[in-house]
Design an enzyme around this catalytic site. Structure first.
Site, PDB file in Angstrom:
ATOM      1  N   LEU A   1       0.871  -1.166   0.000  1.00 33.44           N
ATOM      2  CA  LEU A   1       0.000   0.000   0.000  1.00 33.44           C
ATOM      3  C   LEU A   1       0.906   1.213   0.000  1.00 33.44           C
ATOM      4  CD1 LEU A   1      -2.693  -0.947   2.695  1.00 33.44           C
ATOM      5  CD2 LEU A   1      -2.970  -0.968   0.218  1.00 33.44           C
ATOM      6  N   ASP A   2       0.588   2.198  -0.822  1.00 34.72           N
ATOM      7  CA  ASP A   2       1.495   3.343  -0.897  1.00 34.72           C
ATOM      8  C   ASP A   2       1.421   4.194   0.367  1.00 34.72           C
ATOM      9  OD1 ASP A   2      -0.446   5.485  -1.185  1.00 34.72           O
ATOM     10  OD2 ASP A   2      -0.747   4.851  -3.247  1.00 34.72           O
ATOM     11  N   PHE A   3       2.324   5.147   0.463  1.00 37.59           N
ATOM     12  CA  PHE A   3       2.528   5.934   1.675  1.00 37.59           C
ATOM     13  C   PHE A   3       1.244   6.590   2.157  1.00 37.59           C
ATOM     14  CE2 PHE A   3       4.178   9.764   3.920  1.00 37.59           C
ATOM     15  CZ  PHE A   3       5.020   9.134   4.843  1.00 37.59           C
TER      16      PHE A   3
ATOM     17  N   THR B   1      -1.919   5.700   1.429  1.00 38.04           N
ATOM     18  CA  THR B   1      -3.080   4.827   1.357  1.00 38.04           C
ATOM     19  C   THR B   1      -3.279   4.093   2.676  1.00 38.04           C
ATOM     20  OG1 THR B   1      -2.904   4.521  -1.024  1.00 38.04           O
ATOM     21  CG2 THR B   1      -4.067   2.815   0.173  1.00 38.04           C
TER      22      THR B   1
END
Length: 293
Positions: A107-109, A111
């Protein structure tokens, strides 16, 4: 299953992965009696005899207990085990006693949402392989209100800015206002920042993202910043079958980062919806969003 030697050495508790790489390049690791000095070499502990400084590590690998943890990741944490920029890492949300775990997907930073952490490469490979059709369900709040034609393009698969084309996805509207719209998005693949890039491709940037389901596992009862062990039944189903005993049952944990971190993650959203999103009443108030990867 073949795995990189440095990972096997770290999993056996002999050394960190970086130190394991130093042991390999120094010629202190053998596989079936052959000295290995090339990083990236793989071995299968069920088939190969792996020694570090003359000591067989297969027994430690065989005795290792698999750990399966579900995290409800807050925004502002990097899905990585290290970062040269010194940003907050997801590993800071777990006690050291869990040992070295790796994320199943990313999961990106910015999200939020569900992220599985484990030391089981078999589960990781099964969940992340698109051919196994493990559903990842996200909620997305986007800028503006995309047209039905634009949403249909996302459903069919869309060409991204780097020329790659996404696989077909399930995209369902769950609410809108004059300025924003909410969607449930279901993916079976996992490209880097895929949902953000998909909506960018139709001219509507994603404002908030959250992953709420992986396969049959949901975020119900798991607040942001908290984690729990997966049950044996959940592990078995994530591996593609109804098998029992895939993981050792453990007590649920309410371990979490500090109250300050968890509190910051639980930010309230803005805006009044003319049509409430499906999950809005309990979680968004009038405008909370959700996630991509």
């Amino acid at each position: 299953m073949e795995t990189r030697l440095q990972k096997l050495i770290a999993d056996a508790g002999i050394a960190s992965r970086r130190h394991a790489e130093e042991l390999i390049t120094a010629g202190e690791v053998t596989v079936n009696g052959k000295v290995i000095t090339e990083l990236g070499t793989k071995a299968d502990p069920e088939r190969d005899h792996i020694k570090v400084r003359g000591k067989l590590i297969n027994p430690q690998l065989a005795a290792r207990e698999n750990v399966y943890v579900l995290l409800n990741k807050p925004r502002g944490f990097l899905t990585s085990l290290s970062d040269p920029e010194k940003r907050p890492l997801i590993t800071e949300l777990f006690p050291p006693a869990l040992g070295r775990l790796h994320p199943v997907g990313r999961l990106d930073f910015n999200t939020e949402g569900l992220l599985i952490m484990t030391n089981d490469g078999e589960l990781t490979n099964y969940v992340t392989a698109a051919r196994n059709h493990v559903r990842k369900v996200y909620e997305a709040k986007v800028k503006g209100v995309p047209s039905e034609d634009q949403i249909e393009r996302l459903r069919r698969g869309i060409r991204l800015e780097d020329g790659t084309r996404t696989a077909p996805a399930e995209v369902k509207s769950t609410g809108y206002t004059v300025t924003n719209a909410w969607f449930e998005v279901i993916l079976y693949e996992g490209r880097n920042q895929q949902i953000r890039r998909m909506f960018d491709a139709v001219g509507h940037s994603v404002l908030k993202l959250k992953r709420v389901r992986i396969g049959h596992v949901t975020d119900e009862g798991l607040p942001l910043g908290h984690w729990r062990y997966l049950t044996p039944e959940e592990v078995a189903r994530l591996k593609g079958g109804p098998k029992k005993g895939a993981g050792k049952r453990r007590k649920k944990s309410t371990a979490k980062p500090s109250q300050e971190v968890a509190g910051k993650a639980l930010e309230k959203s803005d805006g009044a919806a003319s049509k409430k999103p499906a999950r809005a009443a309990a979680k968004r108030g009038a405008g909370h969003s959700s996630g991509s990867e």
